[in-house]
Motif scaffolding. Structure first.
Motif, PDB file in Angstrom:
ATOM      1  N   SER A   1       0.808  -1.216   0.000  1.00  0.00           N
ATOM      2  CA  SER A   1       0.000   0.000   0.000  1.00  0.00           C
ATOM      3  C   SER A   1       0.846   1.273   0.000  1.00  0.00           C
ATOM      4  N   ASP A   2       1.766   1.407   0.931  1.00  0.00           N
ATOM      5  CA  ASP A   2       2.610   2.601   0.972  1.00  0.00           C
ATOM      6  C   ASP A   2       4.009   2.230   0.469  1.00  0.00           C
ATOM      7  N   LYS A   3       4.088   2.079  -0.854  1.00  0.00           N
ATOM      8  CA  LYS A   3       5.318   1.621  -1.494  1.00  0.00           C
ATOM      9  C   LYS A   3       6.477   2.575  -1.218  1.00  0.00           C
ATOM     10  N   PHE A   4       6.219   3.884  -1.224  1.00  0.00           N
ATOM     11  CA  PHE A   4       7.274   4.867  -1.004  1.00  0.00           C
ATOM     12  C   PHE A   4       7.902   4.681   0.380  1.00  0.00           C
ATOM     13  N   GLU A   5       7.075   4.541   1.397  1.00  0.00           N
ATOM     14  CA  GLU A   5       7.589   4.358   2.758  1.00  0.00           C
ATOM     15  C   GLU A   5       8.374   3.048   2.866  1.00  0.00           C
ATOM     16  N   PHE A   6       7.832   1.998   2.247  1.00  0.00           N
ATOM     17  CA  PHE A   6       8.515   0.701   2.248  1.00  0.00           C
ATOM     18  C   PHE A   6       9.898   0.838   1.601  1.00  0.00           C
ATOM     19  N   ASP A   7       9.941   1.476   0.429  1.00  0.00           N
ATOM     20  CA  ASP A   7      11.214   1.662  -0.285  1.00  0.00           C
ATOM     21  C   ASP A   7      12.223   2.441   0.555  1.00  0.00           C
TER      22      ASP A   7
ATOM     23  N   ASN B   1      20.981 -12.821   4.056  1.00  0.00           N
ATOM     24  CA  ASN B   1      20.651 -13.090   5.464  1.00  0.00           C
ATOM     25  C   ASN B   1      20.595 -11.808   6.281  1.00  0.00           C
ATOM     26  N   GLY B   2      21.517 -10.893   6.039  1.00  0.00           N
ATOM     27  CA  GLY B   2      21.507  -9.616   6.739  1.00  0.00           C
ATOM     28  C   GLY B   2      20.259  -8.810   6.436  1.00  0.00           C
ATOM     29  N   LEU B   3      19.878  -8.776   5.164  1.00  0.00           N
ATOM     30  CA  LEU B   3      18.676  -8.032   4.762  1.00  0.00           C
ATOM     31  C   LEU B   3      17.416  -8.626   5.380  1.00  0.00           C
ATOM     32  N   THR B   4      17.257  -9.923   5.241  1.00  0.00           N
ATOM     33  CA  THR B   4      16.022 -10.539   5.743  1.00  0.00           C
ATOM     34  C   THR B   4      15.900 -10.425   7.259  1.00  0.00           C
ATOM     35  N   SER B   5      17.011 -10.542   7.976  1.00  0.00           N
ATOM     36  CA  SER B   5      16.905 -10.426   9.439  1.00  0.00           C
ATOM     37  C   SER B   5      16.589  -8.993   9.854  1.00  0.00           C
ATOM     38  N   LYS B   6      17.161  -8.001   9.180  1.00  0.00           N
ATOM     39  CA  LYS B   6      16.871  -6.589   9.519  1.00  0.00           C
ATOM     40  C   LYS B   6      15.434  -6.225   9.150  1.00  0.00           C
ATOM     41  N   ILE B   7      14.975  -6.690   7.985  1.00  0.00           N
ATOM     42  CA  ILE B   7      13.598  -6.381   7.575  1.00  0.00           C
ATOM     43  C   ILE B   7      12.610  -7.062   8.517  1.00  0.00           C
ATOM     44  N   SER B   8      12.877  -8.312   8.864  1.00  0.00           N
ATOM     45  CA  SER B   8      11.986  -9.057   9.767  1.00  0.00           C
ATOM     46  C   SER B   8      11.933  -8.429  11.161  1.00  0.00           C
ATOM     47  N   ALA B   9      13.020  -7.789  11.570  1.00  0.00           N
ATOM     48  CA  ALA B   9      13.082  -7.166  12.898  1.00  0.00           C
ATOM     49  C   ALA B   9      12.355  -5.823  12.943  1.00  0.00           C
ATOM     50  N   ASN B  10      12.050  -5.237  11.796  1.00  0.00           N
ATOM     51  CA  ASN B  10      11.380  -3.942  11.727  1.00  0.00           C
ATOM     52  C   ASN B  10       9.866  -4.168  11.690  1.00  0.00           C
ATOM     53  N   ALA B  11       9.179  -3.725  12.742  1.00  0.00           N
ATOM     54  CA  ALA B  11       7.733  -3.971  12.878  1.00  0.00           C
ATOM     55  C   ALA B  11       6.933  -3.410  11.704  1.00  0.00           C
ATOM     56  N   ALA B  12       7.284  -2.215  11.232  1.00  0.00           N
ATOM     57  CA  ALA B  12       6.543  -1.589  10.136  1.00  0.00           C
ATOM     58  C   ALA B  12       6.733  -2.347   8.819  1.00  0.00           C
ATOM     59  N   LEU B  13       7.902  -2.906   8.622  1.00  0.00           N
ATOM     60  CA  LEU B  13       8.168  -3.639   7.381  1.00  0.00           C
ATOM     61  C   LEU B  13       7.698  -5.083   7.452  1.00  0.00           C
ATOM     62  N   LYS B  14       7.719  -5.625   8.628  1.00  0.00           N
ATOM     63  CA  LYS B  14       7.410  -7.048   8.810  1.00  0.00           C
ATOM     64  C   LYS B  14       6.028  -7.414   8.286  1.00  0.00           C
ATOM     65  N   GLN B  15       5.046  -6.509   8.443  1.00  0.00           N
ATOM     66  CA  GLN B  15       3.683  -6.810   7.996  1.00  0.00           C
ATOM     67  C   GLN B  15       3.594  -6.970   6.478  1.00  0.00           C
ATOM     68  N   ASP B  16       4.490  -6.302   5.731  1.00  0.00           N
ATOM     69  CA  ASP B  16       4.477  -6.394   4.269  1.00  0.00           C
ATOM     70  C   ASP B  16       5.545  -7.348   3.730  1.00  0.00           C
ATOM     71  N   PHE B  17       6.213  -8.045   4.612  1.00  0.00           N
ATOM     72  CA  PHE B  17       7.358  -8.848   4.198  1.00  0.00           C
ATOM     73  C   PHE B  17       7.031 -10.341   4.190  1.00  0.00           C
ATOM     74  N   GLU B  18       7.127 -10.914   3.001  1.00  0.00           N
ATOM     75  CA  GLU B  18       6.959 -12.358   2.840  1.00  0.00           C
ATOM     76  C   GLU B  18       8.313 -12.908   2.400  1.00  0.00           C
ATOM     77  N   ILE B  19       8.979 -13.595   3.307  1.00  0.00           N
ATOM     78  CA  ILE B  19      10.368 -14.008   3.093  1.00  0.00           C
ATOM     79  C   ILE B  19      10.545 -14.897   1.862  1.00  0.00           C
TER      80      ILE B  19
END
Length: 193
Positions: free
Chosen positions: A102-108, A156-174
């Motif tokens: 939904s908020d692609k700009f914020e995600f990017d 591995n570094g990217l996925t662990s950092k993205i997964s740890a971020n609450a705002a990104l985690k909801q839009d993140f499908e590993i």
């Protein structure tokens, strides 16, 4: 008669030497136009990005041998970091489009910040694939360096950092991110070969 035979043989020898000189100079001109092949240390297919590693190679020159190495390492790290950031940006942009976030700009923006952090961390894990220092005729030193970092370490570094971020985690499908990551890495390898 001997005189005319002597004159005739001298003329033939002169014509032959002019012809040979002419052929030699054409060959020399052709070689000059093509140029002489230069073998650059720490460069070539063995030192380019492939399916397992991001790689970069550069050189540095200085009158001080250790400074030539430092320059080469700095330039190579910069090239490696820029290459990684560019590729990860295309991975995250494509992932965001395919996921219809939904908020692609914020995600990017958030992923871009995480990417910078991960790249800085990953550059600590780099390995020297090749290093060669040459003394130049002018007294300077030129150091050639090739560095590499495993793509898996970066992933591995990217996925662990993205997964740890609450705002990104909801839009993140590993699994989807992995698929896009692998596909983009394959494209990158094909572009570089």
């Amino acid at each position: 008669m001997n005189r005319s035979l002597l004159f005739l043989s001298s003329a033939v020898i002169l014509a032959g030497s002019v012809s040979m000189t002419s052929c030699k100079s054409r060959t020399a001109v052709a070689n000059d136009a093509i140029g002489k092949e230069i073998k650059i240390p720490c460069a070539g297919p063995k030192y380019t990005t492939d399916d397992k590693f991001f790689r970069a190679s550069m050189s540095g020159e200085s009158s001080d041998m250790s400074f030539s190495k430092e320059k080469a390492l700095t330039l190579t790290r910069q090239q490696l970091a820029a290459s990684i950031e560019t590729k990860i940006k295309s991975v995250t942009e494509r992932y965001a489009k395919e996921r219809e976030i939904s908020d692609k700009f914020e995600f990017d923006q958030k992923v871009e910040n995480i990417t910078r952090e991960v790249v800085k961390q990953t550059l600590i894990d780099i390995r020297t694939a090749c290093e060669q220092t040459n003394a130049l005729p002018n007294g300077n030193f030129r150091t050639f360096v090739a560095l590499e970092v495993e793509k898996e370490t970066l992933y591995n570094g990217l996925t662990s950092k993205i997964s740890a971020n609450a705002a990104l985690k909801q839009d993140f499908e590993i699994s989807k991110f992995r698929e896009v990551f692998e596909d983009e890495m394959k494209k990158f390898e094909e572009e570089n070969n």
